[in-house]
Design a protein around this motif. Structure first.
Motif, PDB file in Angstrom:
ATOM      1  N   ASP A  79       1.669  -6.343  -0.361  1.00 46.83           N
ATOM      2  CA  ASP A  79       2.529  -5.732  -1.367  1.00 46.83           C
ATOM      3  C   ASP A  79       3.986  -6.041  -1.054  1.00 46.83           C
ATOM      4  O   ASP A  79       4.425  -5.970   0.096  1.00 46.83           O
ATOM      5  CB  ASP A  79       2.316  -4.210  -1.390  1.00 46.83           C
ATOM      6  N   VAL A  80       4.756  -6.376  -2.093  1.00 47.66           N
ATOM      7  CA  VAL A  80       6.154  -6.752  -1.898  1.00 47.66           C
ATOM      8  C   VAL A  80       6.971  -5.604  -1.331  1.00 47.66           C
ATOM      9  O   VAL A  80       7.944  -5.821  -0.591  1.00 47.66           O
ATOM     10  CB  VAL A  80       6.767  -7.244  -3.233  1.00 47.66           C
ATOM     11  N   ARG A  81       6.596  -4.356  -1.599  1.00 49.79           N
ATOM     12  CA  ARG A  81       7.338  -3.212  -1.056  1.00 49.79           C
ATOM     13  C   ARG A  81       7.205  -3.143   0.449  1.00 49.79           C
ATOM     14  O   ARG A  81       8.174  -2.848   1.173  1.00 49.79           O
ATOM     15  CB  ARG A  81       6.838  -1.920  -1.706  1.00 49.79           C
ATOM     16  N   ARG A  82       6.026  -3.417   0.951  1.00 44.40           N
ATOM     17  CA  ARG A  82       5.828  -3.397   2.399  1.00 44.40           C
ATOM     18  C   ARG A  82       6.449  -4.635   3.048  1.00 44.40           C
ATOM     19  O   ARG A  82       6.962  -4.559   4.175  1.00 44.40           O
ATOM     20  CB  ARG A  82       4.337  -3.271   2.708  1.00 44.40           C
ATOM     21  N   GLN A  83       6.395  -5.766   2.361  1.00 44.44           N
ATOM     22  CA  GLN A  83       7.081  -6.955   2.865  1.00 44.44           C
ATOM     23  C   GLN A  83       8.574  -6.666   3.053  1.00 44.44           C
ATOM     24  O   GLN A  83       9.167  -7.003   4.075  1.00 44.44           O
ATOM     25  CB  GLN A  83       6.905  -8.113   1.869  1.00 44.44           C
ATOM     26  N   GLN A  84       9.169  -6.027   2.050  1.00 42.67           N
ATOM     27  CA  GLN A  84      10.593  -5.725   2.108  1.00 42.67           C
ATOM     28  C   GLN A  84      10.908  -4.756   3.235  1.00 42.67           C
ATOM     29  O   GLN A  84      11.934  -4.863   3.914  1.00 42.67           O
ATOM     30  CB  GLN A  84      11.057  -5.147   0.770  1.00 42.67           C
ATOM     31  N   GLN A  85      10.020  -3.797   3.465  1.00 42.89           N
ATOM     32  CA  GLN A  85      10.246  -2.834   4.535  1.00 42.89           C
ATOM     33  C   GLN A  85      10.241  -3.523   5.900  1.00 42.89           C
ATOM     34  O   GLN A  85      11.045  -3.186   6.781  1.00 42.89           O
ATOM     35  CB  GLN A  85       9.201  -1.722   4.501  1.00 42.89           C
ATOM     36  N   VAL A  86       9.345  -4.486   6.089  1.00 48.24           N
ATOM     37  CA  VAL A  86       9.317  -5.235   7.347  1.00 48.24           C
ATOM     38  C   VAL A  86      10.620  -6.011   7.533  1.00 48.24           C
ATOM     39  O   VAL A  86      11.233  -5.988   8.606  1.00 48.24           O
ATOM     40  CB  VAL A  86       8.110  -6.195   7.379  1.00 48.24           C
ATOM     41  N   PHE A 156      -1.143   8.969   7.326  1.00 47.42           N
ATOM     42  CA  PHE A 156       0.078   8.212   7.608  1.00 47.42           C
ATOM     43  C   PHE A 156       1.022   8.300   6.421  1.00 47.42           C
ATOM     44  O   PHE A 156       0.612   8.416   5.270  1.00 47.42           O
ATOM     45  CB  PHE A 156      -0.232   6.752   7.968  1.00 47.42           C
ATOM     46  N   GLN A 157       2.323   8.243   6.754  1.00 47.44           N
ATOM     47  CA  GLN A 157       3.381   8.392   5.752  1.00 47.44           C
ATOM     48  C   GLN A 157       3.689   7.049   5.111  1.00 47.44           C
ATOM     49  O   GLN A 157       4.269   6.172   5.759  1.00 47.44           O
ATOM     50  CB  GLN A 157       4.652   8.938   6.413  1.00 47.44           C
ATOM     51  N   ALA A 158       3.288   6.875   3.850  1.00 45.61           N
ATOM     52  CA  ALA A 158       3.605   5.605   3.173  1.00 45.61           C
ATOM     53  C   ALA A 158       3.383   5.707   1.675  1.00 45.61           C
ATOM     54  O   ALA A 158       3.002   4.734   1.040  1.00 45.61           O
ATOM     55  CB  ALA A 158       2.768   4.475   3.765  1.00 45.61           C
ATOM     56  N   ASP A 163       0.540   1.358  -4.061  1.00 46.68           N
ATOM     57  CA  ASP A 163       0.174   1.709  -5.421  1.00 46.68           C
ATOM     58  C   ASP A 163      -0.928   2.759  -5.330  1.00 46.68           C
ATOM     59  O   ASP A 163      -2.020   2.490  -4.811  1.00 46.68           O
ATOM     60  CB  ASP A 163      -0.325   0.470  -6.165  1.00 46.68           C
ATOM     61  N   LEU A 164      -0.662   3.960  -5.819  1.00 45.61           N
ATOM     62  CA  LEU A 164      -1.599   5.078  -5.666  1.00 45.61           C
ATOM     63  C   LEU A 164      -2.630   5.136  -6.791  1.00 45.61           C
ATOM     64  O   LEU A 164      -3.499   6.018  -6.777  1.00 45.61           O
ATOM     65  CB  LEU A 164      -0.829   6.401  -5.602  1.00 45.61           C
ATOM     66  N   THR A 165      -2.547   4.211  -7.723  1.00 50.83           N
ATOM     67  CA  THR A 165      -3.495   4.201  -8.836  1.00 50.83           C
ATOM     68  C   THR A 165      -4.920   4.055  -8.310  1.00 50.83           C
ATOM     69  O   THR A 165      -5.224   3.145  -7.536  1.00 50.83           O
ATOM     70  CB  THR A 165      -3.195   3.044  -9.800  1.00 50.83           C
ATOM     71  N   GLY A 166      -5.777   4.963  -8.751  1.00 52.46           N
ATOM     72  CA  GLY A 166      -7.180   4.896  -8.354  1.00 52.46           C
ATOM     73  C   GLY A 166      -7.516   5.621  -7.070  1.00 52.46           C
ATOM     74  O   GLY A 166      -8.698   5.769  -6.731  1.00 52.46           O
ATOM     75  N   LEU A 167      -6.515   6.079  -6.326  1.00 50.84           N
ATOM     76  CA  LEU A 167      -6.796   6.819  -5.099  1.00 50.84           C
ATOM     77  C   LEU A 167      -7.098   8.273  -5.431  1.00 50.84           C
ATOM     78  O   LEU A 167      -6.354   8.904  -6.188  1.00 50.84           O
ATOM     79  CB  LEU A 167      -5.616   6.759  -4.137  1.00 50.84           C
TER      80      LEU A 167
END
Length: 268
Positions: A79-86, A156-158, A163-167
Motif C-alpha cells: 500500500d502506498v500509505r505504508r510505503q510513504q510511512q517507511v 497493532f496501531q495502523a 484499507d478497512l473495507t471488508g474487515l
C-alpha cells in the motif's frame, strides 16, 4: 778508596715534550646490507602509513561524496500509505549518508519499530540504494474501533495505514481480546459453511455475542455450547430459513433445545 759508579745523565726533555704514544686505529665492524635494510624497514613503513593516513583524511571525504544514498527501495509493502510511512521514517537516517556509511542497524531498528511491520531485512545495493524487504502484518479485524488485530491475534496501531473495507468490527472488554478472537474464528468457520460472514461482533462481559452478518441478519449466542448451537442454526438455515420468503431478521440461539426467529416481513 773506592769510587762510586758514575750515573749516566738522562737526556733533557725539551719544554712541552711528551713521551711518544703509539696510536692504533680500530676499524668499525661492517654491518651486512641485509641487516641495514631490515633496520630501515620499520621507519619506512611508519612513514608510508603516515602518508596514507594524511591522504585518507584529505581525499576520502571527497571520494565518498561521489556515492551518496539516493534511494530507499522497499519490497513487500503493498500500500502506498505504508510505503510513504517507511520513506518518512528513514529520511533523516539516509539524508547525509553514503553507500559505505549508511547506518544499516539504525535503519533496521527504525523500520522494525513500525507497528505494522512483522519482519524486515536491510542491505546495501550498489551504487546508491538501501534496500529493505518487509513482511507486513495481515489484519483480520478492527478491535474496539482503535486497533487492528493480526491473523495471529496481536493488536497493532495502523488504522490509517490500511484499507478497512471488508474487515469485521469486533467489540468487547479490552482484556478479553484473545477470547473474542477465538469466538470470531470458530463462528466464522461454521457460518462460512452456509455462505454467511460476520460484519460485526459485540461481546459483553459474560461473553454473550451479538453478530451482524453480511446479509444484515442478527444472531445472538452465548458462550455455553456455542459451537453446538451454531451448528443447529446452520442446519436450519440451509434447510428452511434461507428459502423462507419472509426473510430472517434475527435469531436467538440462547436456548438449550431450539432457536427464536424474528422475521423481516411479519405479514408474509
Amino acid at each position: 778508596m773506592a769510587r762510586a759508579p758514575r750515573r749516566t745523565p738522562e737526556p733533557r726533555r725539551g719544554r712541552g715534550a711528551s713521551p711518544r704514544a703509539t696510536r692504533v686505529r680500530r676499524q668499525a665492524p661492517t654491518v651486512p646490507l641485509r641487516e641495514r635494510l631490515a633496520a630501515a624497514v620499520p621507519g619506512v613503513l611508519a612513514s608510508l602509513v603516515a602518508v596514507v593516513l594524511v591522504a585518507g583524511v584529505i581525499w576520502l571525504p571527497r571520494v565518498l561524496d561521489h556515492y551518496p544514498i539516493r534511494k530507499v527501495g522497499v519490497d513487500g509493502v503493498t500500500d502506498v500509505r505504508r510505503q510513504q510511512q517507511v520513506q518518512t521514517a528513514l529520511a533523516a537516517l539516509v539524508r547525509d549518508a553514503n553507500y559505505f556509511s549508511a547506518p544499516l542497524e539504525d535503519i533496521y531498528q527504525r523500520a522494525a519499530g513500525l507497528s505494522w511491520v512483522s519482519d524486515v531485512s536491510v542491505r546495501r545495493q550498489w551504487p546508491d540504494t538501501v534496500k529493505l524487504t518487509i513482511t507486513e502484518r495481515e489484519p483480520v479485524a478492527v478491535w474496539n474501533e482503535s486497533v487492528l488485530v493480526s491473523r495471529n491475534g496481536e493488536p497493532f496501531q495502523a488504522l490509517k495505514q490500511y484499507d478497512l473495507t471488508g474487515l469485521p468490527r469486533l467489540n468487547g472488554p479490552d482484556q478479553r481480546l484473545e477470547a473474542v478472537m477465538g469466538f470470531y474464528h470458530s463462528m466464522s468457520k461454521l457460518l462460512r459453511e452456509v455462505g454467511l460472514g460476520i460484519e460485526r461482533m459485540e461481546v459483553n462481559a459474560r461473553l454473550t455475542a451479538r453478530l451482524t452478518l453480511d446479509n444484515q441478519m442478527q444472531v445472538v449466542v452465548d458462550r455455553e455450547n456455542y459451537v453446538g448451537k451454531l451448528r443447529r442454526f446452520t442446519r436450519l438455515y440451509r434447510g428452511v430459513l434461507s428459502s423462507d420468503s419472509r426473510g430472517v431478521a434475527r435469531v436467538d440461539l440462547r436456548y438449550a433445545d431450539g432457536i427464536a426467529v424474528t422475521w423481516r416481513d411479519q405479514k408474509a
